[in-house]
Design a protein around this motif. Sequence first.
Motif, short mmCIF file in Angstrom:
data_model
loop_
_atom_site.label_atom_id
_atom_site.label_comp_id
_atom_site.label_asym_id
_atom_site.label_seq_id
_atom_site.Cartn_x
_atom_site.Cartn_y
_atom_site.Cartn_z
N SER A 67 0.87 -1.11 -0.21
CA SER A 67 -0.45 -0.20 0.24
C SER A 67 0.88 1.39 0.09
O SER A 67 0.43 1.89 -0.86
N SER A 89 -2.16 -2.22 -3.31
CA SER A 89 -3.29 -1.47 -3.14
C SER A 89 -2.67 -0.51 -2.73
O SER A 89 -2.97 0.05 -1.61
N GLU A 91 -1.86 3.15 -2.38
CA GLU A 91 -3.08 4.35 -1.47
C GLU A 91 -2.00 5.90 -2.28
O GLU A 91 -2.61 6.73 -2.75
#
Length: 108
Positions: A67, A89, A91
């Motif tokens: 992330s 994932s 961000e």
Amino acid sequence: QDSYYIMNLNLNFRNNQIRLIKFDYFQVLRSIFRLDFSRNKIDEIEDKSFSNLGLLKYLDLSINNLSNFSLSCFIGLYRLELLNLSHNSIELINRNLFKELHLLISLD
């Protein structure tokens, strides 16, 4: 003393249950050309984990649970040309993350 040098070493860790890439994993193997960590469960890469892999040209970290990345994550990858981070994932990516990757041709 006997010494030897292995060139163009390809390491494939694809389709495992790896969750962490540690700083000391590649302290001895410096001549890796291609490294595939795709299809694991990696959610953390320790700082400077790839710092001794100055010959690495291809790094696949796709299909993991990444992330975010520390700014020192890709330090030392001066010859990296292909980096695959797809299907994670992610961000946020700091604009300086790829600062040292001068030869990067493909980022997915």
